[in-house]
Every structure is written in structure tokens, then in C-alpha cells.
Design a protein around this motif. Sequence first.
Motif, PDB file in Angstrom:
ATOM      1  N   GLN A   1       0.311  -2.461 -13.384  1.00  0.00           N
ATOM      2  CA  GLN A   1      -0.039  -1.767 -12.144  1.00  0.00           C
ATOM      3  C   GLN A   1      -0.978  -2.604 -11.289  1.00  0.00           C
ATOM      4  OE1 GLN A   1      -1.607   1.839 -13.772  1.00  0.00           O
ATOM      5  NE2 GLN A   1       0.369   2.914 -13.750  1.00  0.00           N
ATOM      6  N   ARG A   2      -1.881  -3.329 -11.916  1.00  0.00           N
ATOM      7  CA  ARG A   2      -2.828  -4.171 -11.179  1.00  0.00           C
ATOM      8  C   ARG A   2      -2.114  -5.342 -10.517  1.00  0.00           C
ATOM      9  NH1 ARG A   2      -7.349  -6.579 -14.890  1.00  0.00           N
ATOM     10  NH2 ARG A   2      -5.510  -7.753 -15.567  1.00  0.00           N
TER      11      ARG A   2
ATOM     12  N   SER B   1       0.824  -1.212   0.000  1.00  0.00           N
ATOM     13  CA  SER B   1       0.000   0.000   0.000  1.00  0.00           C
ATOM     14  C   SER B   1       0.855   1.258   0.000  1.00  0.00           C
ATOM     15  CB  SER B   1      -0.928   0.002   1.221  1.00  0.00           C
ATOM     16  OG  SER B   1      -1.805  -1.113   1.184  1.00  0.00           O
TER      17      SER B   1
ATOM     18  N   ASN C   1       3.069   2.947  -9.309  1.00  0.00           N
ATOM     19  CA  ASN C   1       2.175   3.316 -10.412  1.00  0.00           C
ATOM     20  C   ASN C   1       2.797   4.402 -11.293  1.00  0.00           C
ATOM     21  OD1 ASN C   1       0.226   1.480  -9.641  1.00  0.00           O
ATOM     22  ND2 ASN C   1      -0.924   2.966  -8.420  1.00  0.00           N
ATOM     23  N   ASP C   2       3.535   5.314 -10.665  1.00  0.00           N
ATOM     24  CA  ASP C   2       4.192   6.368 -11.439  1.00  0.00           C
ATOM     25  C   ASP C   2       5.388   5.829 -12.229  1.00  0.00           C
ATOM     26  OD1 ASP C   2       2.377   8.186 -10.448  1.00  0.00           O
ATOM     27  OD2 ASP C   2       3.678   8.807  -8.782  1.00  0.00           O
TER      28      ASP C   2
ATOM     29  N   HIS D   1      -1.652  -0.657 -17.377  1.00  0.00           N
ATOM     30  CA  HIS D   1      -2.713  -0.914 -16.393  1.00  0.00           C
ATOM     31  C   HIS D   1      -2.606  -2.321 -15.815  1.00  0.00           C
ATOM     32  CE1 HIS D   1      -6.620  -0.762 -14.458  1.00  0.00           C
ATOM     33  NE2 HIS D   1      -6.952  -1.899 -15.073  1.00  0.00           N
TER      34      HIS D   1
ATOM     35  N   GLU E   1       2.582   1.482  -3.536  1.00  0.00           N
ATOM     36  CA  GLU E   1       1.725   1.475  -4.731  1.00  0.00           C
ATOM     37  C   GLU E   1       1.715   2.798  -5.489  1.00  0.00           C
ATOM     38  OE1 GLU E   1      -2.837   0.250  -6.052  1.00  0.00           O
ATOM     39  OE2 GLU E   1      -2.200   0.103  -3.951  1.00  0.00           O
ATOM     40  N   PRO E   2       1.556   3.956  -4.824  1.00  0.00           N
ATOM     41  CA  PRO E   2       1.555   5.207  -5.601  1.00  0.00           C
ATOM     42  C   PRO E   2       2.852   5.428  -6.375  1.00  0.00           C
ATOM     43  CG  PRO E   2       0.695   5.567  -3.386  1.00  0.00           C
ATOM     44  CD  PRO E   2       1.292   4.187  -3.394  1.00  0.00           C
ATOM     45  N   ALA E   3       3.989   5.160  -5.712  1.00  0.00           N
ATOM     46  CA  ALA E   3       5.278   5.356  -6.389  1.00  0.00           C
ATOM     47  C   ALA E   3       5.447   4.368  -7.533  1.00  0.00           C
ATOM     48  CB  ALA E   3       6.411   5.208  -5.382  1.00  0.00           C
TER      49      ALA E   3
END
Length: 236
Positions: free
Chosen positions: A134-135, A92, A99-100, A131, A95-97
Motif C-alpha cells: 500500500q505504501r 490520490s 488500499n482496499d 502495508h 489510493e482508497p480503492a
Amino acid sequence: MDSILATFLANPFVYLSMPLISGLVGFATNVLAIKMMFEPVDFIGRKPLLGWQGIIPRRAPKMAAISVETITRHLISQEEIFNRLDANKIASALEPALNDLVPDLVDDIMEQYQPRLWEFTPTLVKRRVYHNVQREAPALIHDIMDQLTRNISQVYDLEDMVVTTLSDNKALLNQIFQEVGHSEFRFISRSGFYFGVLFGVLQTGIWLFFPGVVAAPRVWTPCRLRNERYRSADDL
């Protein structure tokens, strides 16, 4: 006994102050010794002899290595540390990093292995690939954490990381020792006063009961000083 009492009553302040002064000196020296263990963090003065640096900051690599070795040998191993990490929380947090980073990572990998194919791939398809990656990222993190836990000693050196960090941040090393040994350092400071008072009482007793062993204390009041001068003049 009367002579001892008379000697004490002649200068009570001197004899009563000896334990107190001895206790204060003992307390002050112990506090100063503890301070000199940690301060200053960086060397002050002119090396190698004219100056001072706290003992722990000066020996930061050795102190850090001893601490890590003691912890990993007798308390907890680095494998146990990684086993306690929550892979879901790590996924968690990352995840943001991730995804970028996914688009750039996918582009680099595809350009390395299939440059022509990736060049002519439609943008819509590329976005679909991004996508999907990322998933699948959380599952990949779980897999990475599992592999790290099983082979942690081969890919990660906890001792080197801690020693390097604490050697560069000596103030943090000081903070660790001060927080862990807070009660002990406080006891050492107070014990300096207690033992100083005890030594002062012993010293007072020696001055009173064995005046021939050490010179008795003398209070030089103006009257006594004037009498001494007159006595010297009479001798002449």
C-alpha cells in the motif's frame, strides 16, 4: 405606375403580408430542419420508411468516429491527452480503492506463485506485506502512467472508446453537437426568416409589376363573391 399603385392599394394587407408570411415560413422550416437533425433520439414509427429518427442519433457511430478523427488528427493526439494527466492526482483518487484491493491482490499473487509459503506465513507478517504494498502503490501508479504514456497506442484505443460511448449515449452526442454549434444553429434559424422576407419582397414585386406572369392575389370578400355570382347569372 398608377395602375401598380392602384393594385397595391386595392389589397394592401395581402401584399404587405406576403414578406412576413414568407419570412415566418422560412424561419419555421429552418427550425424544424434543425430539430429533425437531433430528434427523436430513438426511431419512432415503423421501419424502414414509416417513421423518423434524428439524423445525428441515427448515424451516431459515424458522427462520433468523424469527430474523434478530426480532433486527434488536427487538434490533439491521445498521447498529448495522457501527457496532460496529473499522475499525483490520479494516485490520490485511486489510493482508497487500491488500499482496499491490496490484500486480495497480494493473496491471489502469493497463492499463485508460493501457495505453501503463504499458507504458513503468520498473519502479522502478511499485514506487514500488505502495508508495504500500500505504501508503494503511488509510485507504482506513476510507473504505470509513464508506461501508458509511452505506449498508449498499443494498450488504449481512444477512438473505439469514444465511438462506443457516444453510440450507446446518443443524447450525449446530441448535446455535444448542440453546444458546439449553438451560434451556427441560431444563425441558420434566423437566416430562414431574413431570406424568407427577401423572397417575399421579390415575390410581391413580381405580383405587382408582372401580373401576366403569375395570377394576381384575390381577396374573396362577401361583396366580391356576391358580385361574381350575379355576373355569372347575367352571363346565363
